[in-house]
Design an enzyme around this catalytic site. Structure first.
Site, PDB file in Angstrom:
ATOM      1  CG  HIS A 236      -1.879   1.094   1.306  1.00 40.72           C
ATOM      2  ND1 HIS A 236      -2.390   1.550   2.504  1.00 40.72           N
ATOM      3  CD2 HIS A 236      -2.427   1.887   0.356  1.00 40.72           C
ATOM      4  CE1 HIS A 236      -3.219   2.559   2.276  1.00 40.72           C
ATOM      5  NE2 HIS A 236      -3.257   2.784   0.988  1.00 40.72           N
TER       6      HIS A 236
ATOM      7  CD  GLU B  12      -2.628   2.623  -3.692  1.00 38.89           C
ATOM      8  OE1 GLU B  12      -3.155   3.738  -3.486  1.00 38.89           O
ATOM      9  OE2 GLU B  12      -3.063   1.572  -3.185  1.00 38.89           O
TER      10      GLU B  12
END
Length: 752
Positions: free
Chosen positions: A52, A55
Site C-alpha cells: 500500500h 502504491e
C-alpha cells in the site's frame, strides 16, 4: 438485458506486457488501467503495509515527470479522475481524461510505474499520509466490519494480518526496509507481471500505437511466481458481534470458491436484485414489515483461489436479525431458481467504470449455477450495533470491540418472491421530465424521507420499464424526475404525483424513525462526509413543517418529452423558473459537537450567475486543486481526507474545500486554508497552461442542473465562449472575489 459488445483487441508486447484495447467510438472520455499481479498479501511480513505504501509513493516524482507534471496533478488540472487500489493479490492504477490527453496520461502512468524515484525524504512525508489514513480508517465502519469478519476465517490466513500500513510498520529509515521496498518493486512491477487496459474513442490501431510507444521501452522480466493463498476455511467462528456506532446491521459473509468471469457476472446480477425495491422483492418485503431499510453487497476479499462476499442489511433493531436472515436465505434460493440475467446498462457507464468492469471479465455469460453454489456456501454471521458488550481485541491491525454472538442458524422461510423480467428495450428516444416545488416553508426532513419511502415500490416498477424515477431534496425545494424512453415516462410520473399528495398513513408514521436512522448512519461516517452531508441544509435554512402543496409553486424542465395532460401536479406553476434563494455575503459559521478527527468545510458560492464570472471561478478551482493537495497533504501532513474543486450544492455553485485531520483543530485548519489562499501563486502559471486548463472547464451539458442553479438555457454555450477568452487577469479577479467572500464563506466544522 443483453450483453454489450465493443470492438476489442488483445495482444502481448515483446517485453511480455499483456495489453487489452477497447474501441468505444461514442465515448466522450478515454481511460487507462494498469494492473499489477501483486498486492498486500505478497508483501514481506516484516513490513506490513509495504504494498500500500508503494502504491502511494508511485504517485510522487518519477524519472521523467516531476512536480506539477506528475500524473496526479496533471490529471487533476485537466478535470480528469484518477486513483489506485491495493487489494490482496492485485494493485490497480487508473485514470480518465479527455481522449486527446490519453497519450500524455499514459506516458506519465508508465513512467511512474517503471521509473519511480522513491526519494527517502518523500517517503517520510508520505508515511505520515498513511498514518493519517490509518487513523481515519480506524473509525470507518466498513473497515472495522471487514476486520471483524477476518477474525472468523482460518487462523493462518493473511486476511487476518495488518496490511494497511502506518508509521510504526514502515521504518523508512531502515536499510532493510529500503531493500525490501526496492526488491518488491523490482520483483512485481515489470511487464511480465502486469497488464494494461486502454479504453477510448480512438481506433484499435491508434490505441495500440500508444501502448507500443510508451511500453516497449520497459525492460522485460520473467513472470513472477507466487504461491496460492491458504484457504479461508475452516472458520474459527461463524457468529460474532461488533460494537459500532450508527444503525444496527446484520452482515452475512459467504465463503466462495473464487470468482471467474461468469461468477462476477452473477455477482453483479445478485447486487442488482438485492437493491430492487419493486413489489414482491426482498427489500420491499423487509420494508413493509419495518424490519430493515437497506441492503447492499460487496466483495471483502478476492483472490484467484477464493473470495469472501458480504451481504449487509441495515436493521430496524437487533431483534430483527433472525427474520431478515431467514428471508434472505429463502430469497437467495428463489433467486437462483428463477435464472440469471446478463449485465444491463453497461454501455451507459462512464469510460473508467466500464474499464474497471472489463478487467473483471464483464460483460460475461450469465451463470445461474453459481448462485446455487452460493446458497450452499459456508457463512459468517456478524451482528453490528452500538450497545454490543464486546471485549477489546486487535484484528488486521485495527482495534475492535468484539464478542461471540448467540446468533443461531435459522430455517429459511417460504415466501412468494417476485423476480419480474424487465420490459423489452424500447425503441423510443430518451427523454426526461423534471418537476420542482418550492414551499413557503422548507418541509421537514422526516416528511421527505417518508415520502421517498412511499415512492420506493414505484421506483422499482419504473426501473423494470427502463425508467429512472427519483425524488430529491434540492436545498429548500423538492424535485421529482423521470428519465428514460419517452413512451414510458407518463405512467410512473402520474402515479408518483398521486402518491406524493396522498401517501399511505402507515408510511408517514415512519418519518421520525427514518430520520433517526439517517442520523445514526451519518454519525458513523467520517467527519468530512458528515460535513458534506450537512452543507445543503446549512445553505437552505431550517426545515419547518409538512409540505403545503396548496400554496407550493412549481417549475418544469421538459427534455424531449411533454408533461402529460392528466398529470395531477399540485400547487401553482411559477411564471418564471425558480431561482435559488440569494445567499448573504460574509462569513457564516456552523459548528457541531462531534467526536473523532477534526474536519473543516468551506464553501464559497459564486457571487453572480453570469457565465463569464462562473468561468473564471471554475478556472480558479482547477488551478488551486493540485496545489491544495500538495500543500495540505504533502507539505503540512494535515490528513488523508481532502477535497478541492468547483461544485454545485443544492442549486448554488461555488468552490468547495474540505479537510480532515487527526492532529489539527478546525481553527488551525482554517488558518492553513487561509494561508494557502492568500499565497496562491497565480503568476507562475504559463499562459499556455492556463489556456489548456480553460479548454477543459465546460463539461457536457446538464440542463437540469443548470435549471436548479437558476441560469439561462444558453448558459452552457456562454460558459464555453467565456472560457475561450480567459486570461490571467480573469483568474486574479476570481481570486480577489473569493478572498473578499463576495458570495459568502460558508464554514462548517465538527467541533467548537
Amino acid at each position: 438485458m443483453t450483453a454489450v459488445s465493443a470492438p476489442t483487441r488483445e495482444l502481448r508486447l515483446a517485453n511480455g506486457l499483456r495489453v487489452v484495447l477497447v474501441h468505444a467510438p461514442d465515448s466522450p472520455k478515454a481511460a487507462a488501467l494498469a494492473r499489477v499481479a501483486a498486492g498486500s498479501h505478497d508483501e514481506p511480513e516484516d513490513f506490513p503495509g509495504l504494498a500500500h505504501f508503494l502504491e502511494h509513493l508511485l504517485f510522487l516524482d518519477s524519472a521523467n515527470h516531476r512536480s506539477a507534471q506528475r500524473l496526479m496533478p496533471w490529471v487533476q488540472g485537466r478535470g480528469g479522475r484518477l486513483n489506485a487500489s491495493t487489494q490482496a493479490r492485485t494493485t490497480d492504477y487508473f485514470f480518465e481524461v479527455a481522449p486527446n490527453d490519453l497519450g500524455d496520461g499514459l506516458a506519465r502512468l508508465v513512467d511512474m510505474l517503471a521509473r519511480p524515484l522513491l526519494d527517502q525524504a518523500a517517503q517520510l512525508s508520505e508515511r505520515e499520509v498513511l498514518e493519517a489514513e490509518y487513523i481515519a480508517r480506524s473509525a470507518d465502519a466498513g473497515t472495522l466490519i471487514d476486520a471483524a469478519l477476518a477474525a472468523a476465517v482460518a487462523k493462518d490466513h493473511p486476511l487476518r494480518r495488518f496490511v494497511a500500513g502506518r508509521r510504526a510498520s514502515l521504518p523508512v529509515e531502515s536499510e532493510a526496509f529500503q531493500h525490501a521496498l526496492t526488491h518488491f518493486h523490482r520483483e512485481h512491477y515489470h511487464p511480465g507481471n502486469m497488464e494494461l487496459w486502454l479504453h477510448g474513442p480512438q481506433s484499435l490501431d491508434a490505441l495500440q500505437a500508444l501502448a507500443e510507444r510508451d511500453c516497449l521501452g520497459w525492460p522485460a522480466q520473467p513472470a513472477t511466481v507466487r504461491e496460492a493463498a491458504p484457504p479461508l476455511l475452516p472458520l474459527i467462528q461463524d457468529s460474532l458481534a461488533l460494537q459500532l456506532p450508527g444503525a444496527p446491521r446484520l452482515v452475512l459473509a459467504l465463503v466462495l470458491d473464487g470468482l471467474d468471469a461468469c461468477a462476477e457476472q452473477a455477482l453483479e446480477n445478485l447486487g442488482e436484485r438485492l437493491g430492487d425495491d419493486s413489489p414482491g422483492s426482498l427489500l420491499a418485503w423487509l420494508g413493509e414489515r419495518g424490519v430493515a431499510d437497506e441492503a447492499s453487497l460487496r466483495v471483502v476479499y478476492r483472490a484467484q483461489e477464493q473470495a469472501l462476499l458480504a451481504v449487509t442489511f441495515e436493521l430496524a433493531d437487533v431483534g430483527a436479525a433472525a427474520v431478515v436472515e431467514a428471508a434472505f436465505l429463502d430469497w437467495l434460493r428463489a433467486s437462483y431458481e428463477c435464472g440469471a440475467d446478463s449485465l444491463g446498462n453497461f454501455q451507459s457507464l462512464p469510460a473508467l467504470e466500464q474499464l474497471r468492469l472489463r478487467v473483471r471479465g464483464l460483460p460475461a455469460a450469465a451463470d445461474a449455477n453459481w448462485l446455487e453454489r452460493l446458497a450452499r456456501a459456508p457463512m459468517i454471521r456478524l451482528l453490528v450495533a452500538p450497545d454490543i458488550e464486546g471485549l477489546p481485541v486487535e484484528v488486521a491491525g485495527f482495534p475492535l470491540m468484539l464478542a461471540e454472538a448467540s446468533l443461531q442458524s435459522v430455517v429459511p422461510g417460504s415466501h412468494s418472491w417476485r423476480f419480474p423480467a424487465p420490459l423489452p428495450t424500447s425503441t423510443a428516444k430518451a427523454g426526461a421530465l423534471h418537476l420542482r416545488w418550492r414551499f413557503p416553508a422548507r418541509p421537514c426532513r422526516s416528511y421527505f424521507l417518508a415520502m421517498r419511502l412511499a415512492l420506493r415500490p414505484l421506483v422499482g416498477q419504473a426501473r423494470l420499464r427502463g425508467v429512472a424515477l427519483r425524488l430529491e431534496e434540492e436545498g429548500a425545494d423538492w424535485a421529482l424526475s423521470v428519465s428514460g424512453p419517452v413512451d414510458r415516462l407518463d405512467e410512473p410520473l402520474v402515479e408518483a404525483l398521486r402518491v406524493l399528495q396522498q401517501p399511505p398513513s402507515a408510511v408517514l408514521q415512519q418519518g421520525e424513525r427514518l430520520l433517526q436512522r439517517e442520523r445514526q448512519r451519518q454519525a458513523a461516517e467520517l467527519p468530512i462526509r458528515q460535513l458534506l452531508a450537512a452543507l445543503p441544509s446549512a445553505l437552505a435554512g431550517n426545515a419547518m413543517a409538512a409540505p403545503d402543496w396548496a400554496v407550493a409553486r412549481w417549475d418544469l424542465l421538459e427534455q424531449h418529452a411533454t408533461l402529460p395532460t392528466n398529470a395531477p401536479v399540485p400547487g401553482a406553476r411559477a411564471a418564471e423558473p425558480l431561482l435559488p434563494p440569494a445567499l448573504p455575503g460574509g462569513r457564516h459559521w456552523q459548528r457541531g459537537a462531534g467526536g473523532g478527527e477534526a474536519a473543516l468545510l468551506l464553501f464559497c458560492p459564486v457571487p453572480d450567475r453570469d457565465a463569464a464570472i462562473e468561468s473564471r471561478w471554475r478556472l480558479l478551482a482547477r488551478v488551486l486543486e493540485p496545489g491544495f493537495h500538495q500543500r495540505m497533504r504533502g507539505e503540512l501532513n494535515l490528513g488523508y481526507a481532502l477535497y478541492c474543486g468547483f461544485r454545485q450544492v443544492a442549486g448554488w455553485r461555488g468552490v468547495l474545500f474540505a479537510v480532515q485531520s487527526p492532529h489539527a483543530g478546525p481553527d488551525e485548519l482554517l488558518q492553513h486554508l487561509q494561508d494557502f489562499l492568500d499565497a496562491a501563486l497565480l503568476d507562475g502559471i504559463s499562459e499556455q497552461h492556463l489556456q489548456s486548463l480553460a479548454a477543459t472547464l465546460a463539461g457536457p451539458v446538464d440542463a437540469w442542473q443548470d435549471r436548479l442553479a437558476g441560469v439561462a438555457d444558453d448558459h452552457h454555450e456562454h460558459l464555453i465562449n467565456a472560457a475561450r477568452r480567459l486570461t490571467r487577469a480573469n483568474l486574479k479577479a476570481a481570486h480577489t472575489e473569493l478572498l473578499a467572500a463576495s458570495g459568502g464563506w460558508w464554514l462548517l466544522a465538527n467541533r467548537t
